[in-house]
Enzyme design. Sequence first.
Site, PDB file in Angstrom:
ATOM      1  N   LYS A   1       0.806  -1.239   0.000  1.00  0.00           N
ATOM      2  CA  LYS A   1       0.000   0.000   0.000  1.00  0.00           C
ATOM      3  C   LYS A   1       0.833   1.280   0.000  1.00  0.00           C
ATOM      4  O   LYS A   1       0.402   2.291  -0.537  1.00  0.00           O
ATOM      5  CB  LYS A   1      -0.924   0.024   1.229  1.00  0.00           C
ATOM      6  CG  LYS A   1      -2.143  -0.881   1.089  1.00  0.00           C
ATOM      7  CD  LYS A   1      -3.078  -0.726   2.279  1.00  0.00           C
ATOM      8  CE  LYS A   1      -4.225  -1.698   2.143  1.00  0.00           C
ATOM      9  NZ  LYS A   1      -5.176  -1.621   3.257  1.00  0.00           N
TER      10      LYS A   1
ATOM     11  N   ASP B   1      -9.881   3.046   2.101  1.00  0.00           N
ATOM     12  CA  ASP B   1      -9.971   2.575   3.501  1.00  0.00           C
ATOM     13  C   ASP B   1     -10.393   3.761   4.381  1.00  0.00           C
ATOM     14  O   ASP B   1     -11.265   3.635   5.248  1.00  0.00           O
ATOM     15  CB  ASP B   1      -8.610   2.061   4.003  1.00  0.00           C
ATOM     16  CG  ASP B   1      -8.217   0.731   3.380  1.00  0.00           C
ATOM     17  OD1 ASP B   1      -9.119  -0.018   2.940  1.00  0.00           O
ATOM     18  OD2 ASP B   1      -7.004   0.439   3.326  1.00  0.00           O
TER      19      ASP B   1
HETATM   20  P1  NAP Z   1       0.161  -3.281   8.796  1.00  0.00           P
HETATM   21  O1  NAP Z   1       0.496  -2.061   8.004  1.00  0.00           O
HETATM   22  O2  NAP Z   1       1.022  -4.491   8.684  1.00  0.00           O
HETATM   23  O3  NAP Z   1       0.103  -2.819  10.345  1.00  0.00           O
HETATM   24  C1  NAP Z   1      -0.168  -3.740  11.366  1.00  0.00           C
HETATM   25  C2  NAP Z   1      -0.247  -3.012  12.718  1.00  0.00           C
HETATM   26  O4  NAP Z   1      -0.724  -3.941  13.686  1.00  0.00           O
HETATM   27  C3  NAP Z   1       1.090  -2.493  13.219  1.00  0.00           C
HETATM   28  O5  NAP Z   1       0.856  -1.303  13.941  1.00  0.00           O
HETATM   29  C4  NAP Z   1       1.572  -3.625  14.148  1.00  0.00           C
HETATM   30  O6  NAP Z   1       2.361  -3.165  15.224  1.00  0.00           O
HETATM   31  C5  NAP Z   1       0.257  -4.101  14.721  1.00  0.00           C
HETATM   32  N1  NAP Z   1       0.327  -5.529  15.104  1.00  0.00           N
HETATM   33  C6  NAP Z   1       0.607  -6.582  14.284  1.00  0.00           C
HETATM   34  N2  NAP Z   1       0.581  -7.739  14.970  1.00  0.00           N
HETATM   35  C7  NAP Z   1       0.312  -7.401  16.267  1.00  0.00           C
HETATM   36  C8  NAP Z   1       0.165  -8.162  17.453  1.00  0.00           C
HETATM   37  N3  NAP Z   1       0.282  -9.498  17.463  1.00  0.00           N
HETATM   38  N4  NAP Z   1      -0.134  -7.513  18.608  1.00  0.00           N
HETATM   39  C9  NAP Z   1      -0.262  -6.152  18.614  1.00  0.00           C
HETATM   40  N5  NAP Z   1      -0.141  -5.372  17.501  1.00  0.00           N
HETATM   41  C10 NAP Z   1       0.145  -5.995  16.352  1.00  0.00           C
HETATM   42  O7  NAP Z   1      -1.318  -3.784   8.477  1.00  0.00           O
HETATM   43  P2  NAP Z   1      -2.574  -2.880   8.042  1.00  0.00           P
HETATM   44  O8  NAP Z   1      -2.599  -2.738   6.573  1.00  0.00           O
HETATM   45  O9  NAP Z   1      -2.565  -1.668   8.882  1.00  0.00           O
HETATM   46  O10 NAP Z   1      -3.796  -3.858   8.425  1.00  0.00           O
HETATM   47  C11 NAP Z   1      -4.173  -4.066   9.767  1.00  0.00           C
HETATM   48  C12 NAP Z   1      -5.390  -4.997   9.790  1.00  0.00           C
HETATM   49  O11 NAP Z   1      -6.502  -4.346   9.197  1.00  0.00           O
HETATM   50  C13 NAP Z   1      -5.185  -6.310   9.006  1.00  0.00           C
HETATM   51  O12 NAP Z   1      -5.800  -7.377   9.706  1.00  0.00           O
HETATM   52  C14 NAP Z   1      -5.920  -6.049   7.722  1.00  0.00           C
HETATM   53  O13 NAP Z   1      -6.400  -7.237   7.094  1.00  0.00           O
HETATM   54  C15 NAP Z   1      -7.080  -5.195   8.209  1.00  0.00           C
HETATM   55  N6  NAP Z   1      -7.683  -4.370   7.165  1.00  0.00           N
HETATM   56  C16 NAP Z   1      -8.986  -4.591   6.890  1.00  0.00           C
HETATM   57  C17 NAP Z   1      -9.606  -3.832   5.941  1.00  0.00           C
HETATM   58  C18 NAP Z   1     -11.071  -4.046   5.653  1.00  0.00           C
HETATM   59  O14 NAP Z   1     -11.483  -3.780   4.537  1.00  0.00           O
HETATM   60  N7  NAP Z   1     -11.863  -4.498   6.621  1.00  0.00           N
HETATM   61  C19 NAP Z   1      -8.906  -2.825   5.244  1.00  0.00           C
HETATM   62  C20 NAP Z   1      -7.557  -2.633   5.569  1.00  0.00           C
HETATM   63  C21 NAP Z   1      -6.952  -3.414   6.531  1.00  0.00           C
HETATM   64  P3  NAP Z   1       3.973  -2.985  15.101  1.00  0.00           P
HETATM   65  O15 NAP Z   1       4.191  -1.596  14.562  1.00  0.00           O
HETATM   66  O16 NAP Z   1       4.445  -3.156  16.497  1.00  0.00           O
HETATM   67  O17 NAP Z   1       4.470  -4.065  14.155  1.00  0.00           O
END
Ligand code: NAP
Length: 264
Positions: free
Chosen positions: A65, A101
Amino acid sequence: MKLFAVIGWGIRNKSASPAMHNASFRRKGFDAYYMAFDVPKGSLGCFTDLARFNLAGFNVTIPHKEEVLKYLDGAAADARAIGAVNTVKVERNLLVGYNTDYLAVYRLAGAHMAGAEVLVLGAGGAARAAAYAAVKAGAARITLANRTRERAEALARELAQKLGVEARGAGLGEAVRADVIINATPVWDTPLVDLRGARAYVEFVYNPPETALLREAKRLGLAVVDGIDILVEQGAAAEEIWGLEPDRTTMRRAAAEFLARPPG
Ligand code: NAP
């Protein structure tokens, strides 16, 4: 026929987007087809070259992204401010990026965030979009709480400098009072924060459709936006950008059916 796709890594046969968009296209009688492609990190440039001449649009998910911005011919101001793109429109072989988003969170939860204290869990792409939605909705203050505290602090500083909002970073375990809480981490099985005192809860995780915090939010009687609501709205906003007319009811049914299918 117009071709669309979602790109990410580890998404082929796992992303709900092809089922959701193809159902919407069929319902509306559009001559269009939507696919999912795994694209390795070093190959984004190859994919965007191919997309430029073959696709009408595409979505972008983890881990591309932020990186994809480098390969686009332009991006909407919102996507540039967020620093992440999840939707690209291809027009006359040019690629223009958008972030739907943020639009989904703004449209579905914006009314709850006006004048509110907003707590965003996470500091990744979804958290950036959620925080930007809170800014657009006129939140009074935004706290970002992240496992890696420094990332939350850096994002809060960026928001304060770029957008002039009151924002601060925190660690995940810290008690923070908030009116609206948004989970923008992939954590689904652990209640990361205490929801008591909040009035609305927004969940990004859609697989599984019911998370520990979502269950708790419903038990407490909070207004709730779930991960499938966000999935459908970001997809519907993408179809609008591509010049189509999304059928949200059909999209929701198709996404829910896809997520309920047996694994394999
Ligand atoms: P990302 O850029 O990889 O960011 C993940 C975030 O979650 C980071 O801040 C990370 O912290 C934290 N994290 C990961 N594993 C963790 C754990 N075990 N315990 C605590 N914090 C944790 O991912 P993203 O794109 O932001 O997506 C996040 C979630 O939203 C995903 O599950 C994704 O599928 C979902 N999402 C859904 C939609 C929808 O349409 N519903 C749209 C977008 C995203 P650190 O900085 O410490 O690594």
